[in-house]
Motif scaffolding. Structure first.
Motif, PDB file in Angstrom:
ATOM      1  N   GLY A  87      11.363  -3.584   6.738  1.00 24.31           N
ATOM      2  CA  GLY A  87       9.992  -3.542   7.244  1.00 24.31           C
ATOM      3  C   GLY A  87       9.328  -2.234   6.869  1.00 24.31           C
ATOM      4  O   GLY A  87       8.197  -2.186   6.367  1.00 24.31           O
ATOM      5  N   GLY A  88      10.065  -1.161   7.094  1.00 22.42           N
ATOM      6  CA  GLY A  88       9.535   0.152   6.788  1.00 22.42           C
ATOM      7  C   GLY A  88       9.322   0.345   5.296  1.00 22.42           C
ATOM      8  O   GLY A  88       8.350   0.944   4.858  1.00 22.42           O
ATOM      9  N   VAL A  89      10.285  -0.215   4.513  1.00 24.48           N
ATOM     10  CA  VAL A  89      10.169  -0.077   3.058  1.00 24.48           C
ATOM     11  C   VAL A  89       8.897  -0.748   2.568  1.00 24.48           C
ATOM     12  O   VAL A  89       8.134  -0.189   1.776  1.00 24.48           O
ATOM     13  N   ILE A  90       8.663  -1.958   3.046  1.00 22.67           N
ATOM     14  CA  ILE A  90       7.458  -2.671   2.608  1.00 22.67           C
ATOM     15  C   ILE A  90       6.213  -1.930   3.080  1.00 22.67           C
ATOM     16  O   ILE A  90       5.240  -1.778   2.334  1.00 22.67           O
ATOM     17  N   ALA A  91       6.261  -1.452   4.339  1.00 17.47           N
ATOM     18  CA  ALA A  91       5.115  -0.709   4.856  1.00 17.47           C
ATOM     19  C   ALA A  91       4.852   0.518   3.983  1.00 17.47           C
ATOM     20  O   ALA A  91       3.716   0.804   3.587  1.00 17.47           O
ATOM     21  N   TYR A  92       5.916   1.239   3.675  1.00 15.80           N
ATOM     22  CA  TYR A  92       5.789   2.451   2.876  1.00 15.80           C
ATOM     23  C   TYR A  92       5.209   2.134   1.508  1.00 15.80           C
ATOM     24  O   TYR A  92       4.282   2.789   1.019  1.00 15.80           O
ATOM     25  N   LYS A  93       5.764   1.078   0.875  1.00 11.46           N
ATOM     26  CA  LYS A  93       5.277   0.725  -0.445  1.00 11.46           C
ATOM     27  C   LYS A  93       3.825   0.283  -0.408  1.00 11.46           C
ATOM     28  O   LYS A  93       3.055   0.570  -1.320  1.00 11.46           O
ATOM     29  N   ASN A  94       3.478  -0.404   0.677  1.00 10.56           N
ATOM     30  CA  ASN A  94       2.094  -0.829   0.828  1.00 10.56           C
ATOM     31  C   ASN A  94       1.152   0.356   0.801  1.00 10.56           C
ATOM     32  O   ASN A  94       0.120   0.351   0.139  1.00 10.56           O
ATOM     33  N   LEU A  95       1.555   1.389   1.557  1.00  8.90           N
ATOM     34  CA  LEU A  95       0.699   2.553   1.637  1.00  8.90           C
ATOM     35  C   LEU A  95       0.594   3.281   0.307  1.00  8.90           C
ATOM     36  O   LEU A  95      -0.439   3.801  -0.055  1.00  8.90           O
ATOM     37  N   LYS A  96       1.732   3.314  -0.412  1.00 12.65           N
ATOM     38  CA  LYS A  96       1.723   4.062  -1.649  1.00 12.65           C
ATOM     39  C   LYS A  96       1.036   3.306  -2.772  1.00 12.65           C
ATOM     40  O   LYS A  96       0.335   3.883  -3.596  1.00 12.65           O
ATOM     41  N   ARG A  97       1.258   2.004  -2.810  1.00 14.31           N
ATOM     42  CA  ARG A  97       0.738   1.257  -3.954  1.00 14.31           C
ATOM     43  C   ARG A  97      -0.645   0.680  -3.702  1.00 14.31           C
ATOM     44  O   ARG A  97      -1.377   0.441  -4.646  1.00 14.31           O
ATOM     45  N   SER A  98      -0.981   0.422  -2.480  1.00 17.74           N
ATOM     46  CA  SER A  98      -2.283  -0.175  -2.188  1.00 17.74           C
ATOM     47  C   SER A  98      -3.167   0.815  -1.480  1.00 17.74           C
ATOM     48  O   SER A  98      -3.810   0.484  -0.495  1.00 17.74           O
ATOM     49  N   LYS A  99      -3.225   2.029  -2.000  1.00 13.88           N
ATOM     50  CA  LYS A  99      -3.945   3.083  -1.288  1.00 13.88           C
ATOM     51  C   LYS A  99      -5.368   2.687  -0.983  1.00 13.88           C
ATOM     52  O   LYS A  99      -5.917   3.004   0.059  1.00 13.88           O
ATOM     53  N   LYS A 100      -5.980   1.965  -1.921  1.00 19.29           N
ATOM     54  CA  LYS A 100      -7.394   1.652  -1.763  1.00 19.29           C
ATOM     55  C   LYS A 100      -7.654   0.851  -0.500  1.00 19.29           C
ATOM     56  O   LYS A 100      -8.645   1.047   0.181  1.00 19.29           O
TER      57      LYS A 100
END
Lengths: 223, 858
Positions: free
Chosen positions: B443-456
């Motif tokens: 869950g955290g990994v996906i959340a983290y990746k979301n923040l990093k890759r979908s910054k916009k």
């Protein structure tokens, strides 16, 4: 061994005048290692049937047993866990998590289960899928066929009891379609993977060992 | 063309929630603009009326001008009205006292002048003709029977002349040898009693004022006159005053000279004539306020439009593929904005006026009594707020929709087909930190990746949160300093009646305690020895550098360092004179209790009040300690020529009751009057905590007429109410701005989650349990909330420091970091975001997985 048993499955939407009977008392079973195609016209109820087998929707009546387990006796959480371990799902489109790359999308069910990824298993799978060189790519960098292959990889990574595919080639051109079908056949042969695939294309259906035809929510012909 | 309009309308109706979200943003912003402007206008109107009610409806008063000048003034088209006051003369009267030996008679030339010049009527009515007289309350109190309304009074009015024929004026106190010369008899009927008007009847004037009206010119022997002039256009006062005075008049010319005096309060509010420091502060405040309002509004509305376009990307793609030109698509977006504006702006204006109406009612109930009895804070519907709101509203909407429109027109059919996502492609592999995976799992990994890759996707949410926090913290600092700058004179007093002495009163001060209701009192004493009644400290090492500097400056000003001056004519000794203040026993006990001291061990010691505050040449307030004495030291000095030592029981800046607003560069030593009785103490300040301050004040003033008791309670309440009012306005402002921010944040977060429905359904179909799903969303929330808070608090701190520089640095208060505001915003952000998240997730969790996946984004 009987891997799937469907008993008196019914699904009704709406009430009164708006009542739609999507599935009407469907019963059948599938042995382990079978490659089954479910065919039927649009609106015949085939997708509904697949989704009920896959545990992503609840039936109005009837039961589904997978590897002997009555899946609708499970609560939502247990069902979710069961699903990620025992069932692989491939849809027509929008299969992948956009911010995860190919490898991460494939290993997603394992990560959800907190299981170690068997690297050898993964390498073999990537080779089978033809995606070794694409493992770091994000979905928006892949073609439609490559995306679908990744979905299949995700469906296969846990060695599920059943792989369910809802019109997996519906969005693809003929070349990519052939690739997908070949892939499914290979995994069926090499891994004894039970596959149930929905299609409205008879040519694709012919790749399967067995065809179940559905019309107006009922099974009409078995091969 | 028509179909596109139809489409715009349909879009708005179908996306009800989004439309309402945008609409709320528009309404709040417009309401805020409308209310702010409306309130300023109402405020100004009330202040103008208050100035008129207290000082009179004139702008400039001319002294002792000739009749010819009067004719010229009357012909001046810029002069609206002239009220004329004639100084008739003085008359002796039977109840005369040493202080007040005369009655000073004046006459207006118009019956309307009384109300026009704010003569406050206590009882009765204004005079209607020259047979009627309005007397000052003071006269009435001298002999209520003789000077009652309806009684007749005869005066012999003339000029005060000295032996060498020098005519005495109201600045001159009565001398032994003066007489009333050239007098003539006048008889009046007393028709009314007025409050003492300190303009007509200043301290030191030997005559109690009385007013009549419309005397014939021949009866006016003394040509001393005042012309009260009201001009047509107050805002043109510089030009008009220059004409009137016959010489150039600037806004920063003197307020009063021998020739004229200005009604500064009325000019301040009507003509916006402020001293330069206030003007610059007002301008900076106005600019900041407007900037915050406009900035927040534009940000919020623009954001809403951007969101709605993003959500409808598919439709714009379809429109483009169906053949709509870019221009047509742009137009449809702008039309949507226009439609929303047509609804939102009028609603916003109405809400704004409603807010003003409510606030005006609130103000009246709180402080209506104190501004002035005749003045109520009126709710006036003026055109300016409406016009401004409409203009600003439409401009904001237009600008916001234009940028969103451009974005919409850029969506090509290809994007629609390919179903492309706005995901940033990172060339390097994104490694999730090991600890994220270990602690938070997938869950955290996906959340983290979301923040990093979908910054916009998160950018607008993060910015909205950060901006709200920034505004909140900065505004808090602004409020903090506003309250300190408008320093509360009467704050936190534990008494409500106060009597200060002039030397003649002092024996009578104790008589005041005979009045009923004065049991809870504090009596302060000072030395009766006028020149030597100080504790003189010549040990300069006991003075701080600050005090030494003041001492030096004082000596320099006297001329002690000027070789040209005669050193023997001045006192150039370098010593500090400490004031010794005695306190009555009971109060002294309570006073030392405050410091936790044992009365019996300190009763022969003194409490040193050690701080001094003054405004230096640059206009900055300096507040520092005077002496270096510490607790338990002994002060050694000289009192009345003899050495005197007093121990210090405490060094403080806490003043005893009555001394709160007294500052002296020598400081104050508070001692028990009983212990130090032999220092020749005499009563100085008496403060009383009365249950009924109004009655006690009245009783004291009646029973001991030499004293002048003041009902502080009234002033304190007025001041507290003003404080409360300011707080209401400022907090109200913050609340609305925060609401706009919250609306914005709500829009961004819900939209964000809605757009990802398919992704969520996918995760669930692959087998994510609800618990894991919730955890993923919670982590995302925490991650970007923290990010937003870091930005917000950093910016807020900078903003707060800027506010400090703009408002309070001049007053040497020192920068105070807004810790409580920061903590509140951190807590509030988390609470708010979690509530919104929970609400959205509830909806998402309820959805059927399969239906979501098959649903098309329409």
């Amino acid at each position: 061994m009987e891997i799937l048993k469907v008993e008196h499955l019914s699904k009704v939407y709406g009430k009164g005048e708006n009542k739609v009977v999507a599935l009407d008392d469907v019963s059948f079973s599938v042995e382990k290692g079978e490659f089954v195609a479910i065919v039927g016209a649009s609106g015949s109820g085939k997708s509904t049937l697949l989704h009920l087998i896959g545990g992503v929707d609840r039936p109005t009546e009837g039961e589904v047993f997978i590897a002997g387990k009555n899946i609708y006796q499970l609560n939502d959480d247990k069902l979710a866990i069961f699903r990620r371990r025992q069932i692989g799902l491939v849809y027509q489109f929008y299969n992948l998590i956009p911010i995860l790359n190919v490898e991460e999308n494939i290993t997603l069910p394992l990560e959800l289960d907190n299981r170690e990824v068997d690297r050898e298993n993964l390498e073999n799978l990537l080779k089978l899928l033809g995606l070794e060189n694409r493992r770091d790519h994000l979905p928006n960098e892949l073609s439609g066929g490559q995306q679908q292959r990744t979905s299949i990889g995700r469906a296969l990574i846990t060695n599920p009891s059943i792989l369910l595919a809802d019109e997996p080639t519906g969005n693809l051109d003929s070349k990519a379609s052939d690739e997908i079908v070949a892939l499914l056949k290979k995994s069926n042969k090499d891994y004894n993977q039970t596959i149930i695939m929905i299609t409205h294309n008879m040519e694709i259906a012919s790749a399967a060992d067995r065809i179940i035809r559905i019309e107006d929510g009922k099974i009409v012909k078995e091969d | 063309m028509k179909i596109l309009n139809k489409l715009s309308k349909k879009n708005l109706l179908l996306n009800k929630k989004r439309s309402i979200g945008t609409l709320i943003g528009i309404i709040l912003s417009v309401a805020l603009i409308c209310a702010t402007v409306g309130l300023f206008i109402s405020f100004r109107t009330a202040l103008i009326e208050s100035a008129i009610a207290s000082r009179g409806n004139y702008h400039i008063a001319l002294y002792n001008e000739s009749e010819e000048k009067l004719k010229v003034l009357k012909n001046n088209r810029d002069v609206a009205r002239i009220d004329i006051l004639y100084d008739i003369g003085y008359s002796k009267f039977l109840d005369a006292t040493e202080d007040r030996p005369y009655i000073h008679l004046y006459s207006y030339q118009d019956t309307k002048s009384f109300s026009n010049l704010a003569i406050q009527l206590v009882d009765g009515a204004y005079p209607k003709d020259k047979n009627e007289l309005l007397i000052s309350e003071e006269l009435y109190l001298m002999n209520k029977d003789k000077y009652a309304i309806g009684n007749t009074i005869t005066l012999n009015v003339g000029q005060r002349k000295t032996l060498d024929n020098y005519i005495m004026t109201k600045e001159n106190p009565k001398t032994e040898e003066e007489v009333i010369a050239d007098s003539f008899e006048m008889t009046f009927v007393i028709t009314g009693i007025m409050e003492r008007d300190y303009e007509l009847d200043p301290h030191g004037d030997p005559g109690i004022s009385a007013l009549t009206v419309d005397l014939d010119n021949q009866e006016i022997t003394n040509q001393d006159s005042i012309f009260y002039i009201r001009i047509q256009k107050p805002t043109d006062y510089e030009k008009t005053f220059s004409e009137i005075l016959g010489k150039t008049f600037h806004s920063n010319s003197e307020n009063s000279t021998e020739e004229y005096s200005l009604n500064t309060e009325l000019l301040r509010w009507q003509a916006l004539r402020f001293d330069s420091r206030t003007t610059s502060m007002l301008y900076s405040v106005m600019i900041v306020v407007l900037a915050i309002i406009v900035g927040t509004s534009i940000f919020c509305i623009k954001n809403s439009f951007d969101i709605s376009v993003t959500e409808k990307k598919k439709s714009y793609g379809m429109l483009a593929s169906a053949g709509a030109t870019k221009k047509q698509i742009r137009k449809s977006v702008v039309t949507e904005g226009f439609m929303l504006g047509m609804i939102g702006i009028p609603l916003g204006i109405l809400s704004g006026y409603l807010a003003v109406f409510i606030l005006v009612g609130l103000v009246n109930s709180l402080i209506g009594d104190f501004i002035n009895n005749e003045v109520t804070f009126k709710f006036s519907v003026s055109l300016l707020p409406v016009v401004l709101s409409i203009i600003l509203g439409f401009v904001t909407i237009y600008l916001s929709s234009i940028s969103a429109a451009k974005k919409a027109s850029r969506v090509s059919p290809i994007d629609l087909i390919r179903n492309r996502e706005d995901v940033k492609i990172n060339k390097k592999k994104l490694k999730t930190p090991f600890w994220v995976k270990k602690i938070f799992h997938i869950g955290g990994v996906i959340a983290y990746k979301n923040l990093k890759r979908s910054k916009k996707k998160y950018r607008t949410t993060v910015i909205s949160l950060a901006v709200s926090v920034f505004v909140f913290i900065s505004m808090n600092t602004f409020m903090y300093y506003t309250f300190r700058v408008t320093s509360t004179y009467y704050d936190d007093l534990d008494y409500n009646v106060m009597i200060t002495s002039s030397f003649e009163d002092t024996p009578k001060m104790e008589d005041a305690l005979k009045v009923k209701g004065t049991d809870d009192y504090t009596m302060l004493y000072q030395s009766s020895l006028t020149t030597d009644g100080y504790l003189e400290i010549d040990d300069l090492s006991k003075l701080t550098d600050f005090a030494n500097d003041i001492l030096e400056e004082g000596l320099r000003e006297q001329g002690c360092y000027d070789e040209k001056k005669d050193p023997f004519a001045m006192n150039c000794d370098k010593k500090r004179q400490m004031n010794i203040i005695g306190m009555d026993e009971k109060s002294f006990k309570e006073y030392v209790d405050k410091f936790g001291l044992n009365y019996n061990s300190v009763k022969n010691k003194g409490v040193l009040v050690n701080d001094y505050s003054y405004i230096n040449a640059e206009g900055i307030r300096i507040e520092k300690g005077i002496y270096n004495y510490k607790k338990d030291e002994t002060i050694k000095g000289t009192y009345n020529g003899s050495p005197l030592e007093i121990g210090v029981s405490e060094v403080t800046n806490v003043r005893p009751s009555g001394l709160e607003n007294f500052w002296d560069s020598g400081g104050y030593l508070i001692v028990s009057e009983e212990e130090y009785h032999d220092l020749s103490f005499t009563p100085y300040i008496l403060t009383i905590n009365a249950d009924d301050p109004a009655q006690v004040t009245l009783d004291i003033n009646n029973e001991v007429p030499e004293l002048s008791a003041v009902n502080i309670g009234e002033n304190a309440q007025a001041e507290r109410s003003v404080y409360l009012l300011t707080a209401i306005f400022l907090y109200g402002f913050i609340v609305v701005i925060t609401l706009i921010g919250i609306t914005n944040i709500f829009n961004t977060i819900t939209s964000n989650l809605e757009l990802r429905q398919k992704e969520f359904a996918m995760l669930k179909s692959v087998g994510m349990t609800r618990k894991e799903f919730n955890r993923m969303i919670n982590l995302e929330t925490i991650f970007y909330s923290i990010k937003a808070l870091i930005y917000g608090v950093a910016l807020g701190s900078i903003g707060s420091y800027l506010v400090y520089l703009a408002t309070a640095s001049k007053l040497d208060y020192g920068y105070h970091f807004p810790l409580s505001a920061t903590i509140i915003s951190i807590v509030a952000v988390f609470i708010l975001v979690f509530i919104i998240m929970k609400y959205s997730m509830n909806k998402i969790n309820k959805q059927n997985i399969i239906e979501t996946i098959r649903k098309d984004n329409i």
